[in-house]
Structure formats: C-alpha cells, structure tokens
Design an enzyme around this catalytic site. Structure first.
Site, mmCIF file in Angstrom:
data_model
loop_
_atom_site.group_PDB
_atom_site.id
_atom_site.type_symbol
_atom_site.label_atom_id
_atom_site.label_comp_id
_atom_site.label_asym_id
_atom_site.label_seq_id
_atom_site.Cartn_x
_atom_site.Cartn_y
_atom_site.Cartn_z
ATOM 1 N N SER A 4 16.228 35.443 21.289
ATOM 2 C CA SER A 4 15.442 36.649 21.040
ATOM 3 C C SER A 4 14.941 36.628 19.610
ATOM 4 O O SER A 4 15.417 35.842 18.782
ATOM 5 C CB SER A 4 16.283 37.920 21.264
ATOM 6 O OG SER A 4 16.630 38.081 22.614
ATOM 7 N N SER A 34 14.287 35.566 26.664
ATOM 8 C CA SER A 34 14.089 35.948 25.270
ATOM 9 C C SER A 34 13.641 37.393 25.162
ATOM 10 O O SER A 34 12.813 37.861 25.936
ATOM 11 C CB SER A 34 13.029 35.038 24.632
ATOM 12 O OG SER A 34 12.880 35.315 23.256
ATOM 13 N N ASP A 52 11.554 39.675 22.835
ATOM 14 C CA ASP A 52 10.573 39.492 21.756
ATOM 15 C C ASP A 52 9.977 40.846 21.383
ATOM 16 O O ASP A 52 9.120 41.374 22.098
ATOM 17 C CB ASP A 52 9.475 38.533 22.215
ATOM 18 C CG ASP A 52 10.055 37.244 22.790
ATOM 19 O OD1 ASP A 52 10.790 36.558 22.061
ATOM 20 O OD2 ASP A 52 9.790 36.945 23.973
#
Length: 367
Positions: free
Chosen positions: A238, A276, A278
């Site tokens: 992340s 992830s 983001d």
C-alpha cells in the site's frame, strides 16, 4: 553493498520535474506544517512506528482545513475517510502507522483532540488515520504500537527537515522489492503562477517496476513485479500520500490535486495491484480557507483559487510525490526483522546505491 552514506535522490542526480524544491525539500516547506515520528525497533521482531502530520499550529478541530481524498485501489483501512469525502475537511492531525495499529491510533488522536483547550464540549471526533501493512519485516500481530507512541509522535511534531527512510510509519515497509519507508519532497511555484508551495510525504510500501526520474532502474537491476510471471510479492502493499499546500483551494480542487498525486506514483512504476491500498489526501493551510468556528456558524466568503489556474499545482504535486518516493528508497537502510505471517527471519534489503549510480551513469546521469 554499502550501507553507509545514504543520500537523497537529488544527491544522485535524480531531480524529477521542472519546479524547484523548497528549503528543506519536504512537506514542512508549507509554513505551519509539522511532522513527528516514533520509530519502534525492539528485539528481533518489532519493526514499525508512527508518523504524524499536523496541518497548522492552532487547534485543528476548531480551525479545520479543507481537504480532498483520492483512492485508486481501496484495499486499506483508512479511518475517517468517508467524513472527509462527505464534508471536505479534516479536524485532527493525520497519523500514519501499520494496519493493525489503526484502532489504537484513532483512540490516541481522539484523546489528543479532546485535551486541546477549547474542545471541552466536543463529543464527536473524526480521527484520520492511514496505514500500510509492514508485516513482511514486522511482527505485526504483536501490535507493538501503543497509544503512548502515537501521542509521542504528535507531541514531538516539528517543522524543518523531516527524517526519511526507515523511520516512523516507514520502519518496516517495502517498496518495489527493496526497503521502502518515509519520503518527502516539495515544490515552489513562481510568482507568476501564484507563488504557492506544495509539499508531499509518502509512506511507501507498494510495488511494480521501479522507474526513477524516467530511468528503468528496476528492470536494469533485475527486480520487478511479474518477473518470470511468478513473482507477485513485489506489487502488493500500500501507499499513503499526504499533500499540503498554502494555495487557497476548495475541497473540490483539493480532491483534484490529490488525484494528480497518483500521476507521481505512476511515474515511479506503481502497479496499483489488487492487494494494494493507494490513497492520497490533500489539504490547504491557507488562512482564507480554514473553516473556523466563526465561519462554520455564519455565512462567510471563502477564498478559492480558480479552476483554470490549477494545472501548475497539479504538475507540482505529481513532481513532489515522485521525488518523495525516490527519497524513501534512497534513504532507507537494510532492515532485518521477522515476517508477521510466518514468524521467520526476514530481510528488507536497501537499494544498492553503488549499483544505482552505475545505472544512472549509463543513462547519462549522476557523477
């Protein structure tokens, strides 16, 4: 590989973009913004920490700053996000930490806010806490971050230079298969474009195919996502991006500014993968847009930079975010920890600056 003399990206000849940085090349170049960090390295397993960003020297709850949030892939545990999206403001400092410490960080932020003079009647606090999962190097299940650590980061926040690399919330993070961490950068616009300042701070814990100022470093150093179609480990993770500016922006234009931060991540080779998270948060410190108690109680005229003059700010934000990521990587050192999933010894290897310099020389950069 040498672990000595870690340097920022500019010392290696990497200077993304067209605008110059501020005096510290940090988010604290936006006047009034302060950063505090607590780094936890304990025993052979705890490798984590806290990074706190305070938007101005006053009471953040009473004098709220407008803010905008952008999400590319929402695999995260971002506390306070929906109220920011709904109201376009933050009312606490921003705290970054690891995934399983979000709850404790929220409690600490609530305690810190309720203790501020003038908040004696407050009964609701929207604490803003971001995270990345540092479980590759940190025994995250041990939950080493405490309320006291978060409070120490808040109370220790200061202006001036910001420590980077394996510090604070970046202590146990990885990026592009190398040791990641905290990175920061800033940009100054010329007076003809408003003279505003943009500062960025990143918690880099994500992956893809590393590109540094247009140079395919990950490919040339033989480490990238999907190499031989089997390596997923260098993409998931992340990234938290925090952008500060002194330009008088509405929450709508701050959302647009936060979205352009993703251009900076893309320039580094981000994969924005399925696993992830983001996120980018942008806020303005300009006194003319602060949502003070008086302004919230009465109709008030608020300053607002026009839409058709936003493009230079967009460019500056992308540049600052890109360089902040590069600084996180070049300033990080190798960390030996313990994988929070397997309990096994783990190594987060810092990018080899000598090898990186050789790549840059081949591309006509550096010394």
């Amino acid at each position: 590989m040498s672990e000595t003399a870690r340097v920022r990206a500019r010392a290696l000849g990497l200077a993304p973009g067209i605008f110059p940085p501020g005096a510290h090349n940090a988010i604290t170049d936006v006047a009034g913004v302060r950063v505090g960090q607590v780094t936890l390295i304990e025993g052979d397993a705890t490798r984590t920490g806290v990074t706190a960003i305070i938007p101005h020297p006053g009471n953040p709850f009473q004098d709220r700053v407008p803010a905008g949030l952008a999400v590319i892939n929402g695999f995260g545990k971002l506390a306070g996000a929906t109220q920011v999206a709904e109201l376009g403001e933050i009312e606490t400092p921003i705290v970054l930490t690891n995934t399983l410490a979000v709850g404790r960080a929220v409690e600490a932020l609530v305690d810190w806010t309720l203790a501020r003079p003038g908040n004696e009647q407050v009964t609701s606090v929207n604490a803003f806490v971001g995270e990345t999962n540092d479980g590759r190097l940190n025994d995250i299940r041990a939950r080493g971050v405490t309320r006291e650590h978060v409070l120490a980061a808040l109370e220790g926040a200061a202006d001036g230079p910001v420590a980077e690399g394996c510090v604070g919330a970046g202590t146990g993070t990885m990026a592009f298969g190398w040791k990641g961490g905290i990175g920061t950068s800033s940009r100054l616009l010329p007076e003809a474009l408003g003279g505003w300042r943009i500062g960025a701070l990143v918690q880099a814990n994500y992956g893809g195919v590393l590109t540094m100022d247009g140079i395919p470093v990950g490919h040339e150093l033989g480490r990238w996502y999907l190499k031989e179609h089997t390596d997923r480990g260098d993409a998931d993770g992340s990234v938290m991006v925090i952008i500060a500016t002194d330009a008088p922006l509405s929450d709508r234009n701050l959302t647009r500014l936060a979205t352009r931060a993703m251009a900076g991540l893309a320039r580094t080779g981000a994969a924005f993968s399925d696993g992830s998270g983001d996120y980018a948060l942008a806020f303005s410190t300009h006194p003319g847009v602060r949502r003070t108690a008086e302004r919230r109680a009465h109709q008030a005229i608020i300053a607002d930079w026009p839409n058709d003059r936003m493009s230079p700010l967009f460019q500056a934000a992308a540049e600052a975010v890109e360089e902040a990521v590069l600084n996180a990587l070049t300033m990080a050192t190798t960390v030996i920890g313990r994988d929070g999933r397997t309990g096994r010894r783990a190594k987060g290897e810092a990018i080899d600056l000598d090898a990186l310099r050789a790549v840059l020389v081949r591309h006509g950069r550096g010394a």
